[in-house]
Motif scaffolding. Sequence first.
Motif, short mmCIF file in Angstrom:
data_model
loop_
_atom_site.label_atom_id
_atom_site.label_comp_id
_atom_site.label_asym_id
_atom_site.label_seq_id
_atom_site.Cartn_x
_atom_site.Cartn_y
_atom_site.Cartn_z
N LEU A 182 3.41 32.32 26.03
CA LEU A 182 4.19 32.60 27.23
C LEU A 182 5.64 32.89 26.88
CD1 LEU A 182 2.90 29.85 29.70
CD2 LEU A 182 2.44 32.30 29.84
N THR A 183 6.32 33.54 27.81
CA THR A 183 7.74 33.80 27.64
C THR A 183 8.57 32.60 28.08
OG1 THR A 183 9.60 35.18 28.37
CG2 THR A 183 7.76 34.93 29.91
N CYS A 184 9.64 32.34 27.36
CA CYS A 184 10.56 31.27 27.75
C CYS A 184 11.39 31.68 28.97
CB CYS A 184 11.51 30.94 26.59
SG CYS A 184 10.69 30.28 25.12
N GLY A 185 11.33 32.97 29.31
CA GLY A 185 12.12 33.48 30.43
C GLY A 185 11.54 33.17 31.79
N ASP A 186 10.31 32.63 31.85
CA ASP A 186 9.70 32.28 33.13
C ASP A 186 9.58 30.77 33.26
OD1 ASP A 186 9.38 34.94 33.78
OD2 ASP A 186 7.32 35.04 33.03
N PRO A 187 9.87 30.23 34.45
CA PRO A 187 9.64 28.79 34.65
C PRO A 187 8.16 28.48 34.63
CG PRO A 187 10.17 29.86 36.72
CD PRO A 187 10.37 30.90 35.68
N LEU A 188 7.81 27.24 34.32
CA LEU A 188 6.42 26.83 34.34
C LEU A 188 5.90 26.84 35.77
CD1 LEU A 188 7.31 25.86 31.49
CD2 LEU A 188 5.69 24.00 31.76
N ASP A 189 4.62 27.20 35.94
CA ASP A 189 4.02 27.18 37.26
C ASP A 189 3.92 25.75 37.76
OD1 ASP A 189 3.68 29.91 37.10
OD2 ASP A 189 1.64 29.77 36.33
N VAL A 190 3.87 25.60 39.07
CA VAL A 190 3.75 24.26 39.66
C VAL A 190 2.49 23.58 39.15
CG1 VAL A 190 3.44 22.98 41.80
CG2 VAL A 190 5.05 24.88 41.73
N ARG A 201 3.92 22.07 28.49
CA ARG A 201 5.26 21.54 28.75
C ARG A 201 5.91 21.06 27.45
NH1 ARG A 201 2.42 18.83 32.74
NH2 ARG A 201 2.90 16.80 31.83
N THR A 202 5.14 20.37 26.62
CA THR A 202 5.68 19.91 25.34
C THR A 202 6.09 21.08 24.47
OG1 THR A 202 4.29 17.93 25.43
CG2 THR A 202 5.22 18.51 23.29
N ALA A 203 5.25 22.11 24.42
CA ALA A 203 5.56 23.30 23.61
C ALA A 203 6.83 23.98 24.10
CB ALA A 203 4.38 24.26 23.64
N ALA A 204 6.98 24.10 25.40
CA ALA A 204 8.17 24.75 25.95
C ALA A 204 9.44 23.98 25.59
CB ALA A 204 8.04 24.89 27.46
N ARG A 205 9.36 22.66 25.67
CA ARG A 205 10.53 21.85 25.32
C ARG A 205 10.89 21.97 23.85
NH1 ARG A 205 8.00 18.02 28.87
NH2 ARG A 205 7.09 16.95 27.07
N LYS A 206 9.88 22.09 22.99
CA LYS A 206 10.12 22.12 21.56
C LYS A 206 10.55 23.50 21.06
CE LYS A 206 6.97 18.39 20.10
NZ LYS A 206 7.96 17.66 19.27
N LEU A 207 10.04 24.57 21.69
CA LEU A 207 10.20 25.90 21.11
C LEU A 207 11.16 26.81 21.86
CD1 LEU A 207 6.47 26.71 20.20
CD2 LEU A 207 8.25 25.70 18.74
N SER A 212 16.74 27.90 28.78
CA SER A 212 15.77 28.85 29.29
C SER A 212 15.03 28.27 30.49
CB SER A 212 14.76 29.23 28.19
OG SER A 212 13.95 28.12 27.87
N PRO A 213 14.53 29.14 31.40
CA PRO A 213 13.77 28.65 32.55
C PRO A 213 12.56 27.80 32.16
CG PRO A 213 14.41 30.94 32.89
CD PRO A 213 14.77 30.60 31.46
N ALA A 214 11.85 28.17 31.11
CA ALA A 214 10.67 27.38 30.70
C ALA A 214 11.06 25.98 30.26
CB ALA A 214 9.93 28.09 29.58
N ALA A 215 12.10 25.87 29.44
CA ALA A 215 12.52 24.55 28.95
C ALA A 215 13.06 23.69 30.08
CB ALA A 215 13.57 24.72 27.86
N LYS A 216 13.77 24.31 31.02
CA LYS A 216 14.36 23.55 32.11
C LYS A 216 13.30 23.00 33.07
CE LYS A 216 18.88 25.81 32.33
NZ LYS A 216 19.79 26.68 33.15
N THR A 217 12.18 23.67 33.17
CA THR A 217 11.14 23.22 34.11
C THR A 217 10.01 22.49 33.43
OG1 THR A 217 10.08 25.40 33.94
CG2 THR A 217 11.61 25.06 35.77
N ALA A 218 10.09 22.31 32.10
CA ALA A 218 9.01 21.66 31.35
C ALA A 218 9.01 20.14 31.60
CB ALA A 218 9.18 21.94 29.86
#
Length: 218
Positions: A182-190, A201-207, A212-218
Amino acid sequence: MREHTLRNTAAGLAAAALFVAGTGCTSGEDEKDRQDSAVPCRQGTYAWSGIEREQKLTGLADPIRLKTKTDSVSVDLNPLRGVSYQPHMTSTAPGVRAADAIKALGRHLKTAVPLADPSEPAVPSEVGERFEAHTGHLQGAYYAWTYVDLVEADFTYTCRGGGAEPVKGHVLTWEMTGSGFLTCGDPLDVGDFASTGAAERTAARKLCPTDSPAAKTA
C-alpha cells in the motif's frame, strides 16, 4: 492496491458445541494400536472454549521510496527474526493427536478448507520471497508486509460412553496467510482497525514516514 495470498477462509464462529472426531471406538485392536492410542477412546466429542483469532506480522520489506513515476516495483519480503508459528497442541494427557484436534476445530469453525496442521511450515511461504506490484503510476512512499492469521482455542475431549476422565488441552494453528502493498499517502481504512488489520498497522508505523497519512492513522 492490496494483494493477498489466502490459505483458507473461515465461514465464521459457531456457538460452542460438541463435535464428533476421528474414527470409531474399537474393542479388538492389536497391541500396537492400543499403544498408539493413549486416549481412552478413538471416538469422542470436543467441546471448545476461549477461541481467539489474532493477526501477526511475519515479514517486512525495506521502506519503499519511489522518487519518479514507475509502472512496477519489486521488493524482498524479509522474515522477522525469531518469528514462527508452528501449529501445535498442548494437552493434559498423552496420546491426544494434535492433527485430530486441529481438524475438529476446523469443523467447529466451519472453515472452507482444513486449518494448518503440525506438518505445515511454521513460517508462511510468502516470507523470504520477492514481491512484485504492477499497478502503474507508482510514486512516493510505500510499504509491504506479510502476515498470518492465528487461531487458538481450549478444548475438552470426552470419550463417548463415559468411563474415563475428560482430556483437556489447547490448540494453536493458523487459517490464512497473506501479503500486502500500500501507499503511505493514504490513511488506513476504518476496517483495518479491527483485529484483522493488526499487521498492516504495524507495518505502516514501521515503514512509512511519521508524518504520512498511513503512519498517522495506524
